[in-house]
Design a protein around this motif. Sequence first.
Motif, PDB file in Angstrom:
ATOM      1  N   LYS A  69       0.577  -1.093  -0.148  1.00 12.39           N
ATOM      2  CA  LYS A  69       0.299   0.139  -0.174  1.00 12.39           C
ATOM      3  C   LYS A  69       0.584   1.578   0.444  1.00 12.39           C
ATOM      4  N   ILE A  70       0.460   2.145  -0.959  1.00  4.86           N
ATOM      5  CA  ILE A  70       0.993   3.568  -0.502  1.00  4.86           C
ATOM      6  C   ILE A  70       0.118   4.449  -0.587  1.00  4.86           C
ATOM      7  N   ALA A  71       0.655   5.592   0.313  1.00  5.33           N
ATOM      8  CA  ALA A  71      -0.762   6.883   0.265  1.00  5.33           C
ATOM      9  C   ALA A  71       0.095   8.467   0.576  1.00  5.33           C
ATOM     10  N   PHE A  72      -0.737   9.435   0.526  1.00  5.12           N
ATOM     11  CA  PHE A  72      -0.171  10.180   0.315  1.00  5.12           C
ATOM     12  C   PHE A  72       0.146  10.980   1.971  1.00  5.12           C
ATOM     13  N   ALA A  73       1.243  11.851   2.223  1.00  7.27           N
ATOM     14  CA  ALA A  73       1.877  11.938   3.373  1.00  7.27           C
ATOM     15  C   ALA A  73       0.383  12.611   3.935  1.00  7.27           C
ATOM     16  N   ASN A  74      -0.474  13.045   3.730  1.00  6.12           N
ATOM     17  CA  ASN A  74      -1.921  14.055   3.934  1.00  6.12           C
ATOM     18  C   ASN A  74      -2.690  14.285   3.071  1.00  6.12           C
ATOM     19  N   PRO A  75      -2.915  12.959   3.102  1.00  9.33           N
ATOM     20  CA  PRO A  75      -4.621  12.366   2.490  1.00  9.33           C
ATOM     21  C   PRO A  75      -5.635  13.072   2.166  1.00  9.33           C
ATOM     22  N   LYS A  76      -5.941  14.511   3.220  1.00 10.40           N
ATOM     23  CA  LYS A  76      -7.282  14.782   3.794  1.00 10.40           C
ATOM     24  C   LYS A  76      -6.833  16.810   3.493  1.00 10.40           C
ATOM     25  N   ALA A  77      -5.847  16.936   2.682  1.00 10.93           N
ATOM     26  CA  ALA A  77      -5.335  18.402   2.369  1.00 10.93           C
ATOM     27  C   ALA A  77      -6.677  18.549   1.923  1.00 10.93           C
ATOM     28  N   PRO A  78      -6.742  20.002   1.951  1.00 11.42           N
ATOM     29  CA  PRO A  78      -7.366  20.087   0.305  1.00 11.42           C
ATOM     30  C   PRO A  78      -6.690  21.027  -0.517  1.00 11.42           C
ATOM     31  N   VAL A  79      -7.562  20.147  -1.723  1.00 11.26           N
ATOM     32  CA  VAL A  79      -7.163  19.959  -3.305  1.00 11.26           C
ATOM     33  C   VAL A  79      -7.450  21.147  -3.716  1.00 11.26           C
ATOM     34  N   TYR A  80      -8.320  20.834  -3.861  1.00 13.24           N
ATOM     35  CA  TYR A  80      -8.710  21.869  -5.212  1.00 13.24           C
ATOM     36  C   TYR A  80     -11.005  22.520  -4.603  1.00 13.24           C
ATOM     37  N   PRO A  81     -10.680  23.611  -4.605  1.00 13.36           N
ATOM     38  CA  PRO A  81     -12.091  23.806  -4.412  1.00 13.36           C
ATOM     39  C   PRO A  81     -13.336  23.627  -5.101  1.00 13.36           C
ATOM     40  N   ARG A  82     -14.310  23.822  -5.282  1.00 20.06           N
ATOM     41  CA  ARG A  82     -15.089  23.359  -6.472  1.00 20.06           C
ATOM     42  C   ARG A  82     -16.564  24.345  -6.644  1.00 20.06           C
ATOM     43  N   LEU A  83     -17.063  25.702  -7.408  1.00 15.92           N
ATOM     44  CA  LEU A  83     -17.958  25.872  -7.091  1.00 15.92           C
ATOM     45  C   LEU A  83     -19.125  25.511  -8.104  1.00 15.92           C
ATOM     46  N   ALA A  84     -20.446  25.180  -7.273  1.00 25.35           N
ATOM     47  CA  ALA A  84     -21.576  24.642  -7.377  1.00 25.35           C
ATOM     48  C   ALA A  84     -22.536  25.711  -7.591  1.00 25.35           C
ATOM     49  N   LEU A  85     -23.494  25.581  -8.623  1.00 24.54           N
ATOM     50  CA  LEU A  85     -25.182  26.577  -8.628  1.00 24.54           C
ATOM     51  C   LEU A  85     -25.286  26.555  -7.278  1.00 24.54           C
ATOM     52  N   GLY A  86     -25.830  27.852  -6.818  1.00 23.73           N
ATOM     53  CA  GLY A  86     -27.045  28.294  -5.879  1.00 23.73           C
ATOM     54  C   GLY A  86     -27.914  27.407  -5.297  1.00 23.73           C
ATOM     55  N   LYS A  87     -28.434  28.356  -4.369  1.00 24.56           N
ATOM     56  CA  LYS A  87     -31.016  27.925  -4.798  1.00 24.56           C
ATOM     57  C   LYS A  87     -31.243  29.210  -5.906  1.00 24.56           C
ATOM     58  N   THR A  88     -30.400  29.512  -6.162  1.00 20.17           N
ATOM     59  CA  THR A  88     -30.936  30.880  -6.803  1.00 20.17           C
ATOM     60  C   THR A  88     -30.391  31.342  -8.213  1.00 20.17           C
ATOM     61  N   TRP A  89     -30.388  32.372  -9.184  1.00 18.23           N
ATOM     62  CA  TRP A  89     -29.744  31.793 -10.831  1.00 18.23           C
ATOM     63  C   TRP A  89     -28.423  32.720 -10.357  1.00 18.23           C
ATOM     64  N   ASN A  90     -28.519  33.529  -9.308  1.00 19.12           N
ATOM     65  CA  ASN A  90     -27.575  34.437  -8.760  1.00 19.12           C
ATOM     66  C   ASN A  90     -26.222  34.190  -7.919  1.00 19.12           C
ATOM     67  N   GLU A  91     -26.462  32.438  -7.750  1.00 22.60           N
ATOM     68  CA  GLU A  91     -26.017  32.909  -6.563  1.00 22.60           C
ATOM     69  C   GLU A  91     -25.092  31.583  -7.114  1.00 22.60           C
ATOM     70  N   VAL A  92     -23.693  30.663  -5.845  1.00 20.88           N
ATOM     71  CA  VAL A  92     -22.879  29.941  -6.695  1.00 20.88           C
ATOM     72  C   VAL A  92     -22.312  29.612  -4.758  1.00 20.88           C
ATOM     73  N   ASP A  93     -22.244  28.784  -4.763  1.00 23.91           N
ATOM     74  CA  ASP A  93     -22.092  27.910  -3.624  1.00 23.91           C
ATOM     75  C   ASP A  93     -20.141  27.653  -3.608  1.00 23.91           C
ATOM     76  N   PHE A  94     -19.202  27.363  -2.868  1.00 25.69           N
ATOM     77  CA  PHE A  94     -17.832  27.401  -3.225  1.00 25.69           C
ATOM     78  C   PHE A  94     -18.252  26.063  -1.819  1.00 25.69           C
ATOM     79  N   LEU A  95     -16.920  25.038  -2.710  1.00 31.19           N
ATOM     80  CA  LEU A  95     -16.842  23.898  -1.377  1.00 31.19           C
ATOM     81  C   LEU A  95     -15.732  23.874  -1.114  1.00 31.19           C
ATOM     82  N   ALA A  96     -14.476  23.202  -0.193  1.00 36.21           N
ATOM     83  CA  ALA A  96     -13.492  23.477  -0.251  1.00 36.21           C
ATOM     84  C   ALA A  96     -13.316  21.837   0.585  1.00 36.21           C
ATOM     85  N   HIS A  97     -12.553  20.800   0.460  1.00 35.28           N
ATOM     86  CA  HIS A  97     -12.612  20.074   1.435  1.00 35.28           C
ATOM     87  C   HIS A  97     -11.210  19.876   2.137  1.00 35.28           C
ATOM     88  N   THR A  98     -11.683  19.371   2.952  1.00 36.32           N
ATOM     89  CA  THR A  98     -10.611  20.277   4.968  1.00 36.32           C
ATOM     90  C   THR A  98     -11.547  19.265   5.712  1.00 36.32           C
TER      91      THR A  98
END
Length: 198
Positions: A160-189
Amino acid sequence: MRGGGLLFLALALAFAACGVAGYGVHPLSRIAVHRARVALDESAAVRASPKLLGSRGEDTHWVTVDFAVPHASDDDWIGVFSPSEFNASTCPGSQRSGQIPGPDICSAPVKYQFANYSSGYAQSGKGTLKFQLINQRQDFSFGLFTGGLSNPTLVAVSNKIAFANPKAPVYPRLALGKTWNEVDFLAHTTELIDAGSR
């Protein structure tokens, strides 16, 4: 002008016909995981290095995989699995007794390469391949398969091999919000962060 139009149409049809055979087929979908068998062979081996990836904070890393099998074939291949445990014990319902036996392997590889991409493999049964891995928040292992993609047989499993910090935030994600003019930002940490939205 008319001759040029016909030539263009003929070329367009020829190019379209060339792409039809493989169109829409993902290379990993060609692996018949549901037919995979496990027949570990003590004389076959797979070793991955380094064991610790991303020790300087990288989120991608090249891994060297050394492997050997007593009877080499052009159909042999190396699969990358994440998480590293991919045997029948991880299959849903595998712990229930009295049921029809399930598959030997219930996880598809995240990528693969044919063993004969390593020069000299067909003659010696030994080879080395390199895989670029990204931090997927899980560990990795490699499996050496014979029988091609349609009748795969697992003959060896790597360390088995693994990353030293597997839970590190890697890439943020953008998603459509509840309304047309809203964007949600999601970062995994590993911690809860309220960055807000809009």
